[in-house]
Each structure stands twice: as C-alpha cells, then as structure tokens.
Design an enzyme around this catalytic site. Structure first.
Site, PDB file in Angstrom:
ATOM      1  N   THR A 164       0.833  -1.200   0.000  1.00 21.96           N
ATOM      2  CA  THR A 164       0.000   0.000   0.000  1.00 21.96           C
ATOM      3  C   THR A 164       0.874   1.259   0.000  1.00 21.96           C
ATOM      4  OG1 THR A 164      -0.159   0.251   2.409  1.00 21.96           O
ATOM      5  CG2 THR A 164      -1.718  -1.267   1.371  1.00 21.96           C
TER       6      THR A 164
ATOM      7  N   ASP B 154      -3.638   6.058   2.543  1.00 21.14           N
ATOM      8  CA  ASP B 154      -3.080   7.098   3.416  1.00 21.14           C
ATOM      9  C   ASP B 154      -3.537   6.706   4.815  1.00 21.14           C
ATOM     10  OD1 ASP B 154      -2.834   9.365   5.057  1.00 21.14           O
ATOM     11  OD2 ASP B 154      -3.022  10.732   3.359  1.00 21.14           O
TER      12      ASP B 154
ATOM     13  N   ASN C 146       4.436   0.379   8.907  1.00 13.97           N
ATOM     14  CA  ASN C 146       5.735   0.974   8.594  1.00 13.97           C
ATOM     15  C   ASN C 146       5.643   2.473   8.325  1.00 13.97           C
ATOM     16  OD1 ASN C 146       8.502   1.166   7.147  1.00 13.97           O
ATOM     17  ND2 ASN C 146       7.032   1.628   5.515  1.00 13.97           N
TER      18      ASN C 146
ATOM     19  N   SER D 108       8.748   1.284  15.365  1.00 13.84           N
ATOM     20  CA  SER D 108       9.099   2.290  16.348  1.00 13.84           C
ATOM     21  C   SER D 108      10.423   2.859  15.880  1.00 13.84           C
ATOM     22  CB  SER D 108       9.178   1.633  17.729  1.00 13.84           C
ATOM     23  OG  SER D 108       9.663   2.516  18.695  1.00 13.84           O
TER      24      SER D 108
ATOM     25  N   TYR E 219       8.913  13.798  17.789  1.00 11.42           N
ATOM     26  CA  TYR E 219       9.098  12.475  17.152  1.00 11.42           C
ATOM     27  C   TYR E 219       9.183  11.399  18.235  1.00 11.42           C
ATOM     28  CZ  TYR E 219      11.103   8.727  14.263  1.00 11.42           C
ATOM     29  OH  TYR E 219      11.343   7.533  13.619  1.00 11.42           O
TER      30      TYR E 219
ATOM     31  N   LYS F  27       6.957   7.930  18.972  1.00 17.11           N
ATOM     32  CA  LYS F  27       7.498   6.561  19.016  1.00 17.11           C
ATOM     33  C   LYS F  27       7.397   5.949  20.423  1.00 17.11           C
ATOM     34  CE  LYS F  27       8.483   6.225  14.613  1.00 17.11           C
ATOM     35  NZ  LYS F  27       7.716   5.338  13.715  1.00 17.11           N
TER      36      LYS F  27
ATOM     37  N   THR G 272      17.217   5.547   4.094  1.00 16.04           N
ATOM     38  CA  THR G 272      15.880   5.725   3.534  1.00 16.04           C
ATOM     39  C   THR G 272      15.647   7.228   3.333  1.00 16.04           C
ATOM     40  OG1 THR G 272      14.686   6.092   5.594  1.00 16.04           O
ATOM     41  CG2 THR G 272      15.136   3.787   5.014  1.00 16.04           C
TER      42      THR G 272
HETATM   43  N1  NAP Z   1      15.307   5.448   8.320  1.00 11.77           N
HETATM   44  C1  NAP Z   1      15.597   5.544   9.591  1.00 11.77           C
HETATM   45  O1  NAP Z   1      16.725   5.883   9.944  1.00 11.77           O
HETATM   46  C2  NAP Z   1      14.564   5.187  10.622  1.00 11.77           C
HETATM   47  C3  NAP Z   1      14.981   4.946  11.931  1.00 11.77           C
HETATM   48  C4  NAP Z   1      14.042   4.599  12.882  1.00 11.77           C
HETATM   49  C5  NAP Z   1      12.717   4.440  12.532  1.00 11.77           C
HETATM   50  N2  NAP Z   1      12.334   4.679  11.241  1.00 11.77           N
HETATM   51  C6  NAP Z   1      10.913   4.485  10.915  1.00 11.77           C
HETATM   52  O2  NAP Z   1      10.806   3.659   9.764  1.00 11.77           O
HETATM   53  C7  NAP Z   1       9.513   3.857   9.174  1.00 11.77           C
HETATM   54  C8  NAP Z   1       9.645   3.952   7.666  1.00 11.77           C
HETATM   55  O3  NAP Z   1      10.361   5.113   7.321  1.00 11.77           O
HETATM   56  P1  NAP Z   1      11.591   5.065   6.328  1.00 11.77           P
HETATM   57  O4  NAP Z   1      12.817   5.184   7.124  1.00 11.77           O
HETATM   58  O5  NAP Z   1      11.479   3.925   5.392  1.00 11.77           O
HETATM   59  O6  NAP Z   1      11.396   6.477   5.566  1.00 11.77           O
HETATM   60  P2  NAP Z   1      10.851   6.828   4.115  1.00 11.77           P
HETATM   61  O7  NAP Z   1      11.737   6.269   3.062  1.00 11.77           O
HETATM   62  O8  NAP Z   1      10.644   8.298   4.145  1.00 11.77           O
HETATM   63  O9  NAP Z   1       9.454   6.088   4.021  1.00 11.77           O
HETATM   64  C9  NAP Z   1       8.324   6.563   4.699  1.00 11.77           C
HETATM   65  C10 NAP Z   1       7.103   5.930   4.068  1.00 11.77           C
HETATM   66  O10 NAP Z   1       5.935   6.343   4.811  1.00 11.77           O
HETATM   67  C11 NAP Z   1       4.972   6.784   3.858  1.00 11.77           C
HETATM   68  N3  NAP Z   1       4.016   7.724   4.441  1.00 11.77           N
HETATM   69  C12 NAP Z   1       4.217   8.946   4.976  1.00 11.77           C
HETATM   70  N4  NAP Z   1       3.056   9.477   5.378  1.00 11.77           N
HETATM   71  C13 NAP Z   1       2.082   8.570   5.089  1.00 11.77           C
HETATM   72  C14 NAP Z   1       0.684   8.523   5.260  1.00 11.77           C
HETATM   73  N5  NAP Z   1      -0.006   9.538   5.796  1.00 11.77           N
HETATM   74  N6  NAP Z   1       0.017   7.414   4.854  1.00 11.77           N
HETATM   75  C15 NAP Z   1       0.669   6.364   4.298  1.00 11.77           C
HETATM   76  N7  NAP Z   1       1.990   6.355   4.082  1.00 11.77           N
HETATM   77  C16 NAP Z   1       2.698   7.451   4.490  1.00 11.77           C
HETATM   78  C17 NAP Z   1       5.782   7.430   2.753  1.00 11.77           C
HETATM   79  O11 NAP Z   1       4.972   7.569   1.599  1.00 11.77           O
HETATM   80  P3  NAP Z   1       5.109   8.790   0.548  1.00 11.77           P
HETATM   81  O12 NAP Z   1       6.070   8.330  -0.515  1.00 11.77           O
HETATM   82  O13 NAP Z   1       3.715   8.964   0.042  1.00 11.77           O
HETATM   83  O14 NAP Z   1       5.609   9.980   1.306  1.00 11.77           O
HETATM   84  C18 NAP Z   1       6.884   6.385   2.622  1.00 11.77           C
HETATM   85  O15 NAP Z   1       6.422   5.274   1.897  1.00 11.77           O
HETATM   86  C19 NAP Z   1       8.941   5.123   9.837  1.00 11.77           C
HETATM   87  O16 NAP Z   1       7.951   4.748  10.765  1.00 11.77           O
HETATM   88  C20 NAP Z   1      10.140   5.737  10.537  1.00 11.77           C
HETATM   89  O17 NAP Z   1       9.759   6.510  11.656  1.00 11.77           O
HETATM   90  C21 NAP Z   1      13.222   5.049  10.293  1.00 11.77           C
END
Ligand code: NAP
Length: 280
Positions: free
Chosen positions: A34, A58, A85, A136, A150, A154, A185
């Site tokens: 999704t 969304d 996620n 988280s 943030y 979490k 990411t």
């Molecule tokens: N990367 C890190 O270092 C890190 C560390 C700790 C935790 N996390 C967590 O990992 C998870 C995934 O993030 P990521 O690191 O993979 O970052 P990312 O590449 O920015 O991916 C975030 C994803 O969430 C989607 N999204 C944002 N708002 C949304 C909404 N309202 N409804 C549905 N989808 C939505 C984005 O879609 P769009 O393309 O439409 O914006 C994108 O697919 C998050 O929960 C983040 O807090 C990440």
C-alpha cells in the site's frame, strides 16, 4: 503451500519498499502493498504472478484503511501479518517546533498505526493468529535534542504495543516492535520537516538538524538487510521478541539506556518504596 498474507503500509520508499520487494519474491507470501500514491509501486510489477495487490492507502484516512483491509480480505481471504511501517519525522527544538506539524506527525505515526491495527485485529482475532509489526525507532527508547515530538510518537507506539501485546497473546497474536537506528531511507531527508533554531539560546542545535538532513541516505543501516531480518523473524522465530533494535547504534544505545535506568531505579529503590508508607 500455506501462504501468509502480509499487508505493509508506506511501501513507496525506504523500509517499506525494501520489505515489499523482498516479500514479492517469497513463494509463501501474498503481498498487499500500500502507498498514498500507487503509481510509486510499479517496481513490484516485475515480480507479480497474481500474488500482489497494490492499494491506495493514506493511514490518516479511515476510508482508505477500511477499503484496504476489506480488499485484502476479499483478494486473499485473510491477513496474517500487518506491518505498520508508514511514518514521518520532525526536527526542531521543543519551543520552536510547529505544533500543527507535530500534531500531523502524531496522526501518521500513532493514530495511523492504531487505526490500521484496530481494523486488522477484527480479522486476526476470529482467526486466532497473526503478527503486527510496528515500526518504532531507537527514538522510542532513548531521546535526543530536537526530536521531542518524534520521540513522543514513538514512545507512544512502544507503550501502546506493549499493552496490546498482553491483551492479545492468548489469542495467538504477536506484536513486534522494530527499533532501527539510522538507515538509508528518505526519513531524515524528505520525510522529516525541519525547523532550524531562530532563538539564539538554541543555535547550537542547528548543526545537528543540518547534519541529519545532509546525512540522509548515508546512514549505517541497510533497509534491504532489515527486510530480510524482519521476514525471517516473523516467519521462523516461534519465540518472537517484543522489541527488536536494528543496527549497532540502536542495540548499543538500548543496552546503555536500560543499564543506566536500572542503576538509577536501584539507587532510588529505598526512597521509591518509602512513598507507600503513610506520612508521619
Ligand atoms: N530510516 C531511519 O533511519 C529510521 C529509523 C528509525 C525508525 N524509522 C521508521 O521507519 C519507518 C519507515 O520510514 P523510512 O525510514 O522507510 O522512511 P521513508 O523512506 O521516508 O518512508 C516513509 C514511508 O511512509 C509513507 N508515508 C508517509 N506518510 C504517510 C501517510 N499519511 N500514509 C501512508 N503512508 C505514508 C511514505 O509515503 P510517501 O512516498 O507517500 O511519502 C513512505 O512510503 C517510519 O515509521 C520511521 O519513523 C526510520
């Protein structure tokens, strides 16, 4: 073959895309991928042998949530694994953060995850099985300046998940918290709004915010490896932990945080329990 149906939120980029790519190549998986914009999911077409459903979702939109869960059930008859996620970040000092942006982040990171989980539990509870994987962060266990809101999201995910895990364990439903440190990411870049300090007392934090922005996609963690680990844990570990720190920084920080908290709680033990004795 007993196929498991996985529904993953936010599969356009980052962890979600890595996980969807990995799951799309597993013979024992039906995948509901999704995204807010499903045009961004064309990378899955090369793997699609009828076992992939792409849906618009969304997580702040309850109609989208109900449609996605209903469509998944119609297509694959069940949902075995939900991966919450989708998530965003926000950098800014506590005083200077834009409250509307902070509130919206709670909508996505907390209420989106809550509403997804409540919709899917309606399927998992009667089938008496399922796993909910909640993203988280190490930021759900330990805190750093400029990330107060943030962390708020979490830590909320951590508390909600821990309580829910107790409520559903006898129904054979498991909860897994993923607690990554920095991974390559879009999170630190386009997915996190930034409010640079304008109050001189907070100028020292500008460098930290800019460093995170500039460091996006150069972090230590590999999201493809994370995808493999998550799939393997959910599929093969019959003794799934509640918390899974991912990345060396996350694991080291979690151990250090718990050790120092334990030390402090022990030092305070006598004083703490004295509060149960009536005041003289
Ligand atoms: N990367 C890190 O270092 C890190 C560390 C700790 C935790 N996390 C967590 O990992 C998870 C995934 O993030 P990521 O690191 O993979 O970052 P990312 O590449 O920015 O991916 C975030 C994803 O969430 C989607 N999204 C944002 N708002 C949304 C909404 N309202 N409804 C549905 N989808 C939505 C984005 O879609 P769009 O393309 O439409 O914006 C994108 O697919 C998050 O929960 C983040 O807090 C990440």
């Amino acid at each position: 073959m007993n196929k498991k149906t996985w529904l993953v939120t936010g599969t356009s980029t980052g962890f979600g895309k890595s996980l969807a790519t990995y799951l799309a190549q597993q013979e024992n998986v039906n995948l509901v991928a999704t995204a807010r914009n499903i045009q961004k999911l064309s990378y899955l077409d090369q793997f699609d042998h009828g076992q992939i459903e792409k849906l618009t979702l969304d997580v702040t939109n309850e109609n989208d949530i109900n449609n996605a869960v209903n469509n998944a059930k119609v297509k694959f008859d069940t949902i075995d694994v939900l991966v919450n996620n989708a998530g965003i970040g926000y950098f800014g000092t506590f005083e200077e953060s834009n409250i509307a942006d902070a509130r919206y982040m709670f909508e996505v990171n907390v209420w989106g995850l809550v509403n997804m989980s409540r919709a899917v539990l309606k399927i998992m509870r009667p089938q008496k099985s399922g796993t909910i994987v909640n993203f988280s962060s190490i930021g759900g266990l330990a805190s750093f300046p400029t990330l107060s809101f943030y962390h708020g999201t979490k830590y909320a995910v951590e508390g909600i998940s821990e309580s829910l895990a107790e409520e559903v364990k006898d129904l054979n439903i498991k909860i897994l918290l993923i607690e990554p440190s920095g991974f390559r990411t879009d999170w630190a870049g386009r997915s996190s709004k930034k409010a640079l300090p304008s109050i001189s007392d907070y100028q020292q934090f500008a460098e930290f915010i800019e460093g995170n922005e500039n460091g996006a996609h150069h972090e230590a963690g590999d999201p493809d490896k994370a995808a493999q680990i998550i799939y393997d844990q959910v599929t093969n570990n019959s003794d799934l932990p509640l918390r899974l720190p991912l990345g060396k920084y996350s694991s080291d920080t979690a151990i250090q945080k718990y050790q120092s908290s334990l030390k402090s709680f022990k030092e305070l033990h006598k004083l703490s329990i004295s509060a149960d004795t009536p005041k003289q």
